[in-house]
Design an enzyme around this catalytic site. Structure first.
Site, PDB file in Angstrom:
ATOM      1  CB  CYS A  62      42.753  44.762  24.958  1.00 50.70           C
ATOM      2  SG  CYS A  62      43.010  44.724  26.737  1.00 50.70           S
ATOM      3  CB  CYS A 115      46.411  48.368  38.218  1.00 52.52           C
ATOM      4  SG  CYS A 115      44.813  47.899  38.928  1.00 52.52           S
ATOM      5  CB  CYS A 158      44.622  38.407  30.613  1.00 53.73           C
ATOM      6  SG  CYS A 158      43.276  38.393  29.481  1.00 53.73           S
ATOM      7  CD  GLU A 217      52.042  47.366  28.286  1.00 51.78           C
ATOM      8  OE1 GLU A 217      51.524  47.391  29.425  1.00 51.78           O
ATOM      9  OE2 GLU A 217      52.928  46.563  27.957  1.00 51.78           O
ATOM     10  N   GLY A 226      44.946  48.789  34.485  1.00 49.51           N
ATOM     11  CA  GLY A 226      44.069  49.615  35.299  1.00 49.51           C
ATOM     12  C   GLY A 226      42.739  48.996  35.657  1.00 49.51           C
ATOM     13  CD  GLU A 227      38.506  47.847  38.639  1.00 46.24           C
ATOM     14  OE1 GLU A 227      38.843  46.663  38.513  1.00 46.24           O
ATOM     15  OE2 GLU A 227      37.401  48.274  38.217  1.00 46.24           O
ATOM     16  CB  CYS A 283      45.170  40.966  41.201  1.00 46.95           C
ATOM     17  SG  CYS A 283      43.622  41.872  41.242  1.00 46.95           S
ATOM     18  CB  SER A 316      37.121  43.343  32.643  1.00 46.43           C
ATOM     19  OG  SER A 316      37.587  42.441  33.630  1.00 46.43           O
ATOM     20  CG  ASN A 335      47.861  34.633  29.914  1.00 37.93           C
ATOM     21  OD1 ASN A 335      47.804  33.647  29.180  1.00 37.93           O
ATOM     22  ND2 ASN A 335      46.871  35.511  30.007  1.00 37.93           N
ATOM     23  CB  SER A 352      38.261  39.782  37.676  1.00 36.91           C
ATOM     24  OG  SER A 352      38.417  40.417  36.427  1.00 36.91           O
ATOM     25  CG  LEU A 353      34.144  34.542  40.976  1.00 37.11           C
ATOM     26  CD1 LEU A 353      33.416  35.419  41.975  1.00 37.11           C
ATOM     27  CD2 LEU A 353      33.189  33.454  40.438  1.00 37.11           C
ATOM     28  CG  ASN A 354      40.147  36.121  39.009  1.00 31.52           C
ATOM     29  OD1 ASN A 354      39.668  35.651  37.978  1.00 31.52           O
ATOM     30  ND2 ASN A 354      40.789  37.270  39.030  1.00 31.52           N
TER      31      ASN A 354
HETATM   32  N1  SAH Z   1      41.402  45.476  36.161  1.00 34.17           N
HETATM   33  C1  SAH Z   1      40.339  44.825  35.504  1.00 34.17           C
HETATM   34  C2  SAH Z   1      40.572  44.674  34.021  1.00 34.17           C
HETATM   35  C3  SAH Z   1      41.965  44.355  33.576  1.00 34.17           C
HETATM   36  S1  SAH Z   1      42.574  42.771  33.990  1.00 34.17           S
HETATM   37  C4  SAH Z   1      40.079  43.457  36.121  1.00 34.17           C
HETATM   38  O1  SAH Z   1      40.875  43.018  36.943  1.00 34.17           O
HETATM   39  O2  SAH Z   1      39.057  42.881  35.813  1.00 34.17           O
HETATM   40  C5  SAH Z   1      41.713  41.739  32.805  1.00 34.17           C
HETATM   41  C6  SAH Z   1      41.579  40.282  33.218  1.00 34.17           C
HETATM   42  O3  SAH Z   1      42.852  39.638  33.237  1.00 34.17           O
HETATM   43  C7  SAH Z   1      40.990  40.092  34.628  1.00 34.17           C
HETATM   44  O4  SAH Z   1      39.930  39.163  34.562  1.00 34.17           O
HETATM   45  C8  SAH Z   1      42.150  39.501  35.411  1.00 34.17           C
HETATM   46  O5  SAH Z   1      41.690  38.669  36.431  1.00 34.17           O
HETATM   47  C9  SAH Z   1      42.898  38.744  34.321  1.00 34.17           C
HETATM   48  N2  SAH Z   1      44.310  38.469  34.609  1.00 34.17           N
HETATM   49  C10 SAH Z   1      45.182  39.207  35.311  1.00 34.17           C
HETATM   50  N3  SAH Z   1      46.403  38.613  35.328  1.00 34.17           N
HETATM   51  C11 SAH Z   1      46.295  37.473  34.606  1.00 34.17           C
HETATM   52  C12 SAH Z   1      47.203  36.447  34.208  1.00 34.17           C
HETATM   53  N4  SAH Z   1      48.490  36.481  34.564  1.00 34.17           N
HETATM   54  N5  SAH Z   1      46.736  35.443  33.442  1.00 34.17           N
HETATM   55  C13 SAH Z   1      45.446  35.411  33.034  1.00 34.17           C
HETATM   56  N6  SAH Z   1      44.537  36.368  33.344  1.00 34.17           N
HETATM   57  C14 SAH Z   1      44.959  37.386  34.122  1.00 34.17           C
HETATM   58 FE1  SF4 Z   2      44.574  45.653  38.349  1.00 38.90          FE
HETATM   59 FE2  SF4 Z   2      42.984  43.980  36.969  1.00 38.90          FE
HETATM   60 FE3  SF4 Z   2      45.622  43.452  37.277  1.00 38.90          FE
HETATM   61 FE4  SF4 Z   2      43.963  43.257  39.367  1.00 38.90          FE
HETATM   62  S1  SF4 Z   2      43.912  41.996  37.488  1.00 38.90           S
HETATM   63  S2  SF4 Z   2      45.986  44.247  39.377  1.00 38.90           S
HETATM   64  S3  SF4 Z   2      42.549  44.918  38.987  1.00 38.90           S
HETATM   65  S4  SF4 Z   2      44.731  45.170  36.170  1.00 38.90           S
END
Ligand code: SAH
Ligand code: SF4
Length: 358
Positions: free
Chosen positions: A98, A105, A328, A85, A155-156, A109, A187, A286, A210-212
């Protein structure tokens, strides 16, 4: 070009036609002589992923479902080709695209729907670039002057390092797509060797991490990759990362209601980022069919205020295209249907239970 007996500079002309002028048909490449255009059309083709579906959001975003000609030639064997996508987001004076760097992936996560696809395969540099070309072409008549690209789709990126770098070099090349480094963001979930590799590159995009979460315990529970690259190692790599004078590191922090959105988390984030030239993007979670919920407005505001009070630049980023599963964490090849919030099925505030362990 040399292989087919043409002078090497014809290669540079072809490259310019493909990436700077975004021409696909050899016949339209007016910087090449007519006889060569004919010869190329007879013997070669420019292969692009195809648009399977477009989903249009009420906020103007468009999600593209793209079918890839499979690297293994699967489209000829009857196997279904890999799909990814890309998302187009128009705004005043610019568009942001994007793109995906892998189909699916492997990082797993727990709050992200892409994780549920698992890793299907890495994308080639051409497949990464083609997403930008296809989406720009689809809006050719109405493009704003500036294009931003974010490597934040499926993807990463740092687990598909070489093809991603090859694509970035063409994106950022003045004779290629000619995007400015400050308009391209990669990212990562925090792949430390990849961050160290990027630090050594001459041509680099901006970097977002992506600290989170604010502790290893909390991050382990939602991002199994943290067991391999824990916060100390991740932040050490960030501290060594060579920033250009205009640049800051971006830290993304997905706010999961009742899990990582407490003021103590915000205070720990401030401590983690001490001494770094950084900004924080807070992303309210989201919805998808996963056991989390978005943060309450009060928690979101309080979290932001704690960071701002300590002079950490902080922005709340509401994702575009939620109604078409383009936001996202929602890129999982789904249909257009409105995503129903899972609020009713989430556990009460506290730590969600996870069944999957690293
Ligand atoms: N794989 C990479 C880039 C794609 S994800 C990464 O993880 O950084 C892009 C961003 O979306 C990341 O910061 C991730 O933490 C965030 N993300 C993933 N799932 C989400 C969700 N359900 N709601 C909001 N952000 C989300
Ligand atoms: Fe992959 Fe990024 Fe989603 Fe984590 S947040 S599963 S690294 S796409």
């Amino acid at each position: 070009m040399e292989e087919i007996g043409e002078p090497a500079y014809r290669g540079a002309q072809l490259y310019h036609a493909l990436y700077a002028e975004r021409r696909r048909a050899f016949a339209s490449m007016s910087n090449l002589p007519a006889a060569l255009r004919q010869r190329l059309a007879d013997d070669f083709c420019v292969d692009m992923p195809t648009i399977s579906q477009r989903f249009r959001s009420s906020d103007g975003a468009v999600r593209y479902l793209l079918s890839l000609a499979d690297a293994s030639g699967a489209q000829h064997t009857g196997e279904s080709p890999a799909r990814v996508e890309a998302v187009f987001m128009p705004a005043d004076g610019r568009q942001t695209i994007c793109v995906s760097t892998q189909a699916g992936c492997a990082v797993d996560c727990h709050f992200c729907l892409t994780a549920q696809l698992g890793l299907v395969r890495n994308l080639t540099a051409g497949e990464i670039l083609a997403q930008i070309l296809i989406v720009l072409e689809d809006h050719r008549e109405s493009l704003a002057p500036r294009t931003n690209v974010v490597l934040m789709g499926q993807g990463e990126p740092l687990l598909n390092y070489e093809p991603v770098m090859a694509a970035l070099r063409i994106m950022l090349d003045a004779n290629g797509m000619a995007l400015a480094p400050r308009h391209v963001t990669l990212s990562t979930s925090g792949i430390v060797p990849g961050i160290e590799g990027l630090a050594r590159e001459k041509v680099r995009p901006k970097l977002a991490i992506s600290l989170n979460a604010s502790t290893d315990e909390e991050r382990d529970a939602i991002m199994p990759i943290n067991r391999k690259y824990p916060l100390a190692a991740l932040l050490a790599a960030c501290r060594k990362y060579p920033l250009r004078p205009w640049e800051r590191l971006t830290f993304e922090y997905v706010l999961l209601g009742g899990f990582n959105d407490a003021p103590e988390d915000a205070r720990r984030v401030v401590r983690l980022l001490t001494g770094l030239r950084a900004k924080v993007n807070l992303i309210p979670w989201n919805p998808g069919d996963l056991p989390y919920r978005p943060p309450a407005m009060e928690q979101l505001n309080e979290f932001r205020d704690v960071l701002a009070a300590k002079s950490v630049p902080v922005f709340v980023r509401y994702s575009r295209g939620q109604d078409i599963r383009a936001a996202c964490g929602q890129l999982a090849l789904g249909g257009a249907g409105t995503v129903v919030s899972t609020i009713a099925s989430v556990p009460p505030p506290g730590r969600p239970q996870h069944t999957r362990l690293f």
